[in-house]
Every structure is written in structure tokens, then in C-alpha cells.
Scaffold this active site. Structure first.
Site, PDB file in Angstrom:
ATOM      1  N   CYS A  70      -8.655 -18.264  38.841  1.00 59.11           N
ATOM      2  CA  CYS A  70      -7.662 -19.338  38.903  1.00 59.11           C
ATOM      3  C   CYS A  70      -6.363 -18.810  38.320  1.00 59.11           C
ATOM      4  O   CYS A  70      -6.342 -18.317  37.185  1.00 59.11           O
ATOM      5  CB  CYS A  70      -8.159 -20.548  38.098  1.00 59.11           C
ATOM      6  SG  CYS A  70      -6.945 -21.871  37.900  1.00 59.11           S
ATOM      7  N   CYS A 177      -2.065 -19.125  44.687  1.00 58.94           N
ATOM      8  CA  CYS A 177      -3.137 -19.991  44.176  1.00 58.94           C
ATOM      9  C   CYS A 177      -4.407 -19.576  44.902  1.00 58.94           C
ATOM     10  O   CYS A 177      -4.388 -19.386  46.128  1.00 58.94           O
ATOM     11  CB  CYS A 177      -2.819 -21.464  44.437  1.00 58.94           C
ATOM     12  SG  CYS A 177      -4.193 -22.610  44.103  1.00 58.94           S
TER      13      CYS A 177
END
Length: 264
Positions: A70, A177
Site C-alpha cells: 500500500c 496506488c
């Protein structure tokens, strides 16, 4: 070899699939946080607390390394995670692939969450690795959330909105992302201009998986027997992959995992 990966949701699937392709014999532990997701809107302190809990749940399974799958958690929690787990468990963060993208000369667009777009962290990476290259930061409103729940209509809307903010002369897009890597080809189609050279997309999953192996002193062995197991932790509880994971090729690549209580 056992490798753990952590994220609030299924954004870790891209790196998980990359690890599985490089080492199909590795046991995998996926530690998600459905009780606390999404992490993006949380304060850095709150996010770090959630990330530490998820990481410790994974560490209890005694992995050889932990991948933070992440970008947002890497930005805010990586120092705390390394302080807590290293040197016993190497911790590998996920950084947007700005450096290799800028090497192509640009112009470059960085698609990222609104929280990351314009952040000092991302601006620092641009200054360090993309000096002299024209870079546009593109906030992708709602895209990570749409991917997380495999909401096809919402994915289309979010990609179209971000594509409209992307300059027409862009030759390279950084997927800033991890969720975005699951819909990379849809992003390519949305941004590719007719008659232009093929668009280059840069994600982080492959580099992160390779770095994990390097930290362990291991080599890729894609021909190894596909005997690696899969354990899924949901806010510390053993469970199964969210149903939305199977919507993506990266999720379908993984073997099924059943909670301990369901095993015979």
C-alpha cells in the site's frame, strides 16, 4: 520461504501475484484490515496504529519478510513498521515508480489517491527522480474504492474522470496506488490517444516482489512447483479472500484459502 503482505484491502493483490509468479513455492500470508479500511482518510497516527496491528498479525505467522502492499501505508507507517519488526523481519515498502517512468523522458502523469496527490512525499519523489521531466499529478477520486469493491460502473466513471485530467501529450502513466494496477489495461485504454505512440504504464508490484527476494537472498524460480500455501488474515482473524478479489486475474491466480474452523 514465507512472505507476508499487508494492506487495508485488496490493493495488495498486484504484489501478491508478482511474488506468486516469481516463487510459486513460497507460502503467502495476506493480512488485510476490513475493520479499519479505508486507510486513506485516516490521520497518519491512526493509520500507523492500524498498520502496526495488521503487521503484527502477519508477523505472528513467522514470515521471512513483510511487504507493505500500500502506497499510503508506506508513506506514513514504514518507519514505525521497520522499528517494530526489523531486523527479525525485513519490511519492504511500496513506492510509486516515478524514477523508471521519468527515465523515458516524459511527459509523465502520476495517477494517485487525492490524499497522496500533491503531498510532500510525492513532491519529494518528483524532485528527486524526475528533475527536468514534465510531470502532472492526477487525483483519482473514488478509483481505489471502486476497485476494492469491484464496482464496474464506478471504476469506469473514476477512470474517465482521471483520464480527463491527464494531458493529451502524456506518454507515461505512473500507477501511484496499488489498487490501480488491478485495472491497468482499462487505464491504458482510457488514456491512449489515437495515433500516438503506445502508452507506457509503470506499477510497483514487480519491483516490490523482486526486492523482497533480494532482501532474503533468494532468486526468482518461476519454474518451482506451485506448492505455496495461502493464509488470509482479516483484521487479525483467519478468513478468506474478499469475494471482490476473484473479480481480478491477480486474485484468481491464488489458491483458495479456508478458515481454520472450516478445515477438516
Amino acid at each position: 520461504m514465507k512472505i507476508a503482505l499487508m494492506d487495508s484491502g485488496i490493493g495488495l493483490l498486484a504484489a501478491t501475484a508478482a511474488v506468486r509468479r516469481l516463487r510459486p513455492d513460497a507460502d503467502l500470508v495476506l493480512s488485510l484490515d476490513p475493520d479499519g479500511m479505508p486507510w486513506g482518510p485516516r490521520t497518519p497516527e491512526d493509520l500507523t496504529g492500524r498498520a502496526l496491528a495488521v503487521a503484527e498479525a502477519a508477523a505472528a505467522r513467522r514470515p521471512d519478510a513483510l511487504i507493505v502492499g500500500c502506497n499510503t501505508a508506506t508513506v506514513h507507517a514504514l518507519p514505525a513498521l521497520r522499528a517494530r519488526l526489523e531486523p527479525g523481519v525485513p519490511v519492504i515498502g511500496t513506492v510509486p515508480a516515478i524514477k523508471p517512468a521519468a527515465a523515458g523522458g516524459g511527459p509523465v502523469a502520476i495517477w494517485a489517491t487525492p490524499a497522496t496527490t500533491g503531498s510532500p512525499y510525492q513532491r519529494g519523489l518528483i524532485e528527486d527522480f524526475a528533475d527536468g521531466v514534465h510531470v502532472t499529478e492526477v487525483p483519482c477520486w473514488g478509483l481505489a474504492e471502486a476497485v476494492e469493491y469491484a464496482d464496474e460502473a464506478a471504476i469506469d466513471v473514476a477512470i474517465a474522470a482521471a483520464a480527463a485530467l491527464t494531458p493529451e501529450d502524456v506518454t507515461t502513466v505512473v500507477l501511484g496506488c496499488t489498487h490501480y494496477e488491478l485495472v491497468a489495461e482499462r487505464i491504458r485504454v482510457a488514456v491512449q490517444r489515437p495515433g500516438a505512440a503506445p502508452l507506457a504504464l509503470h506499477g510497483s508490484a514487480g519491483a516490490v516482489a523482486a526486492q523482497a527476494l533480494r532482501r532474503l537472498g533468494e532468486q526468482p524460480a518461476p519454474e518451482a512447483p506451485a506448492e505455496g500455501t495461502l493464509t488470509v488474515l482479516l483484521s487479525g482473524r483467519e478468513g478468506v479472500l474478499p469475494a471482490a478479489a476473484l473479480h481480478y486475474a491477480e486474485g484468481r491466480l491464488l489458491p483458495a484459502a479456508e478458515p481454520l474452523a472450516d478445515r477438516r
